[in-house]
Motif scaffolding. Structure first.
Motif: not given
Length: 735
Positions: A513-533, A542-549
Motif C-alpha cells: 500500500g502506497l498513497p499514490c502510484i502515478n499521475d492520471d492516465i489520459e483517456e484514449v479512444n480504442t474502438d478503431n484499434l479493437a476493430r483492426q485486430v 482501457r480506463g483513465s484517471g489514477s491507477i488503483d493497482l
C-alpha cells in the motif's frame, strides 16, 4: 528599500539605545546612593519612556528587513535590551519595597486619638442611612473527581453545610454536589453520611496521591521557549496553584525541595534561567518561595510591557500577553499545520502535502485558512497581501510566466505527487491499463489496473485498500527516488481480490500500500484499434484517471495470455481481459509516472555498490528530500547551466525572471563604488589588499574591462552588479 533610508533608521535606533542606556545608568546610580523614592521613581519613568521609544524605532527599522536571518539577528538584539530593562524594573521594585519596609509609622498621641474618635462619632451621626441590599446566596461547591480539588471542596462543603443541616440532609446535599465518578462511588452507601465521606477520603483524600498528581503536572509541562509569555503566565499559575494545594494537605515539602526546584528551573527559557541565577548571586536564597516571588515580578513586568498603551500598531502582533483576565485562545504557530509539527519540517516539505494533487493542495490551503504565498497559517496580521514572502510564481503556464503570486506548489500544472517515481515520458507510448473489479468485505469497486512487467512488486493505492476494508501486514520498504536517494517507508502488505469487470474468477494479488502510484492516465479512444485486430470494442476496456493497482512481475501469470500484433501495438488477453499497449504515430500524447521500487533486501551490499561506483561517483550526498520545490528548481537551474571552459567552470547568473526586465541602476552602482572608495581610503592597508585582489581577478581572466566598441554594439538591457569589499581580518588574505 534604498540603503540610505535603512541607514537613517538604524542610526535613529542607535541614538535611542544610547539614551536608554544613559537613563539606566542614572537609575543604578540613584539606587546605589540610596536616594529618596520619588527620585528613583522619576528616573525609572524616564528610562521606561526611553525603552518604549526604542521599541518603536526598532519596529520601524525591522519592518524594512526582508531577509529572515537578518531579522532574527535584530530580534536577538532587542531581546538583550529587554533583559536589561527587566533588570532595571526588578531593581527599582526591590528598592521601593525595601525603603517602604524600613520606614516605621509614627505612633499617635493620646490627644490625637481623642480627636480622631470625636471626628468619627460626629461623622457617623451625620452619615445618612445606607440602603440595604438582598445579596445572592453563595452557590454550593461541586466536585467532579479532580484529586487536586478534593480537600478544598471538602472544607468548603463542611463549612457551609454542617452548622445548618443534620447528617441526613447533608448527605442529600452532598449527592447533589458530586458529579461523574465521585457520585457513582457513593451510590451504595445508603444513609450513612460518615461512610460517604470515608469512601471519598479513601479514593481522593490520600495526600500522597495529591502530591503525585501535582508532580506529574509540573513534569509534563513543556519547557518554555523564547517569546512564549502567555505560557509563562500559565506556568507561574501552575506552580503557585500546586504549592498552595500541597500546603493544604501539609505536604509543601514535596515541591519545596532542591529536586523539584531544579525541575522547575529546567522548564524556564535559558534567558529567564540566567536572570534567576543572577538573582541568586545577589544574595537571594534558592527556595520555592523566592522563585515564585521572582516569577511573579517577571510576570507583571511582561504584562505591563506588552500592554496596548505601550505598544504601537506595528508591535501589537508580537504582543504575547494582551490581557490576562480575558485571554483568548490564539492559533498555534505550527511549522507544518498538517502534521501539527512545531520543530520539524515546514508545510512545503510535508510528504502528506506533496502527495496531494494541485487541486487537493489548494483545497487544503483554503480549508485551513493558510497563506497562498508562504503556506503558513494566516491570521489578522498575516494574509497573502501582507505576507513578507510574497513573490511572483516562478512557474510557466501555457508557455507564459505565471502572473499570480501563489506558492509554486499551488501552480496549476502537472502534479509531481508520485512517491518515489521513475519518469516515463513519451509522445507516442501507451501503457497496458485495464478496468477491473475489486472485491471488499462489504462492497465491490471498479478501478484501473496497470500491468507493469518492469516492476518487481505489486502496489495498491492506500485509499482503495481503506475503502475496501482490507487488513494488511505491516512491512518496511525502501524507495529509490530519482537521483539515487533512498527512503524507508513503513506500510502494509495487502491481499487484494481482483477480477475482470464481467468475470467470476477472482485473483488474489499481494500488493504493497502506497498513497499514490502515478499521475492520471489520459483517456484514449480504442474502438478503431479493437476493430483492426477483430475484437469487439467492448472487449477492450482501457480506463483513465489514477491507477488503483499496479501488478508487477511477482504475479507473472497475470501478464500471460493470447497475443496479437497490429503495427507497433500489442494486444494481449490477460486473466483480467484484453489489454493494449505500444506506440504509434497518433496525435494524442501520453505522459505517465510509474513507480519502480523493491522490498528492502536483508543482505548488505553497500561495499559492492561502493566498489562499482568508483571513478564515476561525483560524491554528492545531498539530502534531496529536505529541499523545497523552489530550492530544487534553483539547484537544477544552476546545475544545468554550468559549463566547463578549459580548466574553469563558467556559471551564468541564475535569473529567476527574464533579465530583459532588469532596470538600469548605474546611479546606485556608482554610489556603492563611491562608498567603497571612501571606506578604503580610511585604511591604506585594506585598500592595497583590495587593489591586489582586483588585479588578480583580471590576470586570471575572471573579469575584464569592456571596450567602447563593445558598449556601442550592445543593444540589450544594462544592469550593474555593485561590488563591495568584505574585510575579514582573521584570514591571511582579505576578501
Amino acid at each position: 528599500m534604498p540603503t540610505d533610508d535603512m541607514t537613517s533608521l538604524r542610526l535613529k535606533r542607535r541614538g535611542t539605545k544610547a539614551k536608554f542606556t544613559r537613563l539606566g545608568n542614572v537609575l543604578d546610580f540613584l539606587i546605589e546612593e540610596k536616594r529618596p523614592v520619588e527620585e528613583v521613581k522619576e528616573a525609572f519613568k524616564q528610562a521606561n519612556q526611553a525603552y518604549v521609544d526604542l521599541q518603536s524605532k526598532h519596529e520601524a527599522y525591522t519592518e524594512k528587513i526582508e531577509n529572515d536571518e537578518e531579522f532574527n539577528k535584530e530580534e536577538l538584539w532587542l531581546d538583550e535590551c529587554q533583559n536589561y530593562f527587566c533588570k532595571l524594573q526588578i531593581r527599582e521594585k526591590d528598592y521601593i519595597s525595601q525603603m517602604s519596609s524600613s520606614q516605621e509609622p509614627q505612633q499617635p498621641t493620646e490627644r490625637d486619638e481623642e480627636s480622631s474618635q470625636r471626628t468619627v462619632v460626629q461623622a457617623e451621626s451625620k452619615r445618612p442611612q445606607a440602603p440595604r441590599f438582598n445579596m445572592e446566596r453563595p452557590k454550593l461547591p461541586t466536585f467532579q473527581g479532580d484529586i487536586r480539588e478534593y480537600n478544598v471542596f471538602k472544607a468548603d462543603f463542611q463549612h457551609v453545610i454542617h452548622p445548618h443541616y443534620d447528617e441526613r440532609d447533608a448527605l442529600m446535599i452532598l449527592r447533589s454536589c458530586l458529579k461523574g465518578k465521585p457520585l457513582q462511588h457513593i451510590r451504595g452507601i445508603g444513609r450513612d453520611y460518615e461512610a460517604a465521606w470515608g469512601q471519598l477520603d479513601l479514593l481522593y483524600g490520600d495526600s500522597r496521591m495529591v502530591a503525585d498528581a501535582i508532580m506529574e503536572d509540573v513534569s509534563r509541562f513543556r519547557p518554555l521557549k523564547d517569546g512564549e509569555d502567555e505560557r509563562f503566565c500559565d506556568f507561574v499559575n501552575l506552580i503557585r496553584r500546586s504549592f498552595n494545594t500541597l500546603k493544604e494537605v501539609d505536604r509543601a515539602e514535596d515541591i519545596n525541595n532542591s529536586h523539584m526546584l531544579a525541575i522547575i528551573e529546567k522548564k524556564l527559557y535559558v534567558t529567564d534561567r540566567q536572570m534567576w541565577f543572577r538573582k541568586q548571586g545577589e544574595g537571594t536564597t534558592a527556595t520555592l518561595e523566592a522563585l515564585l516571588k521572582w516569577m511573579e515580578i517577571e510576570l507583571r513586568s511582561r504584562i505591563r510591557s506588552s500592554a496596548p498603551v505601550r505598544n504601537d500598531a506595528a508591535s501589537k502582533s508580537r504582543s504575547a500577553v494582551s490581557q490576562v483576565t480575558a485571554c483568548e485562545e490564539r492559533q498555534q504557530d505550527y511549522r507544518c499545520w498538517i502534521c501539527k509539527n512545531k520543530d520539524g519540517h515546514w508545510t512545503d516539505q510535508c510528504k502528506t502535502f506533496l502527495d496531494k494533487s494541485t487541486a487537493e493542495r489548494l483545497e487544503m490551503v483554503k480549508s485551513n485558512r493558510a497563506c497562498y504565498s508562504c503556506l503558513k497559517q494566516a491570521g489578522r496580521e498575516h494574509r497573502m497581501a501582507t505576507c513578507k514572502k510574497r513573490r511572483r510564481c516562478p512557474e510557466t503556464y501555457k508557455g507564459q510566466p505565471c502572473k499570480f503570486f501563489h506558492h509554486p506548489l499551488l501552480h496549476p500544472s502537472m502534479d509531481n505527487n508520485a512517491v518515489g517515481v521513475a519518469l516515463v515520458r513519451g509522445t507516442e507510448a501507451m501503457l497496458p491499463v485495464i478496468r477491473a473489479r475489486f472485491s471488499g468485505s462489504e462492497l465491490k469497486i471498479q478501478g484501473n489496473v496497470l500491468l507493469d512487467s518492469g516492476a518487481q512488486i505489486s502496489i495498491i493505492r492506500q485509499g482503495l485498500a481503506e475503502d475496501l476494508g482490507l487488513t494488511g501486514k505491516s512491512i518496511s520498504i525502501t524507495i529509490t527516488k530519482v537521483g539515487c536517494v533512498e527512503e524507508s517507508v513503513t506500510t502494509s502488505l495487502y491481499r487484494v481480490p481482483v477480477s475482470s469487470v464481467d468475470g467470476k474468477t477472482i485473483h488474489k494479488i499481494l500488493a504493497v500500500g502506497l498513497p499514490c502510484i502515478n499521475d492520471d492516465i489520459e483517456e484514449v479512444n480504442t474502438d478503431n484499434l479493437a476493430r483492426q485486430v477483430g475484437l469487439n470494442p467492448r472487449e477492450l476496456r482501457r480506463g483513465s484517471g489514477s491507477i488503483d493497482l499496479l501488478i508487477g512481475i511477482d504475479h507473472a501469470m497475470m501478464h500471460a495470455g493470447e497475443t496479437r500484433q497490429r503495427g507497433n501495438f500489442i494486444f494481449r488477453k490477460s486473466p483480467l481481459g484484453w489489454v493494449v499497449f505500444g506506440a504509434s504515430k497518433l496525435n494524442q500524447q501520453y505522459q505517465n509516472r510509474v513507480l519502480n521500487m523493491q522490498l528492502s533486501p536483508a543482505t548488505d551490499l553497500s561495499a559492492f555498490w561502493t566498489t562499482e561506483s568508483m571513478g564515476v561517483d561525483v560524491g554528492c550526498h545531498c539530502e534531496a528530500e529536505r529541499m523545497t520545490k523552489v530550492e530544487k528548481d534553483e539547484h537544477d537551474l544552476i546545475w544545468n547551466s554550468a559549463k566547463k571552459v578549459g580548466k574553469q567552470w563558467l556559471v551564468p547568473y541564475p535569473w529567476k525572471d527574464n533579465p530583459e526586465k532588469l532596470p538600469d541602476n548605474r546611479v546606485q552602482a556608482e554610489r556603492m563604488l563611491q562608498a567603497t572608495e571612501k571606506r578604503l581610503a580610511k585604511n591604506p592597508e585594506h585598500a592595497e589588499v583590495y587593489k591586489q585582489q582586483m588585479q588578480e581577478m583580471v590576470e586570471m581572466g575572471f573579469s575584464r574591462k569592456l571596450t567602447d566598441e563593445e558598449k556601442k554594439r550592445h543593444d540589450g538591457p544594462v544592469h550593474y552588479i555593485g561590488h563591495h569589499a568584505v574585510v575579514r581580518p582573521e584570514k591571511r588574505a582579505h576578501q
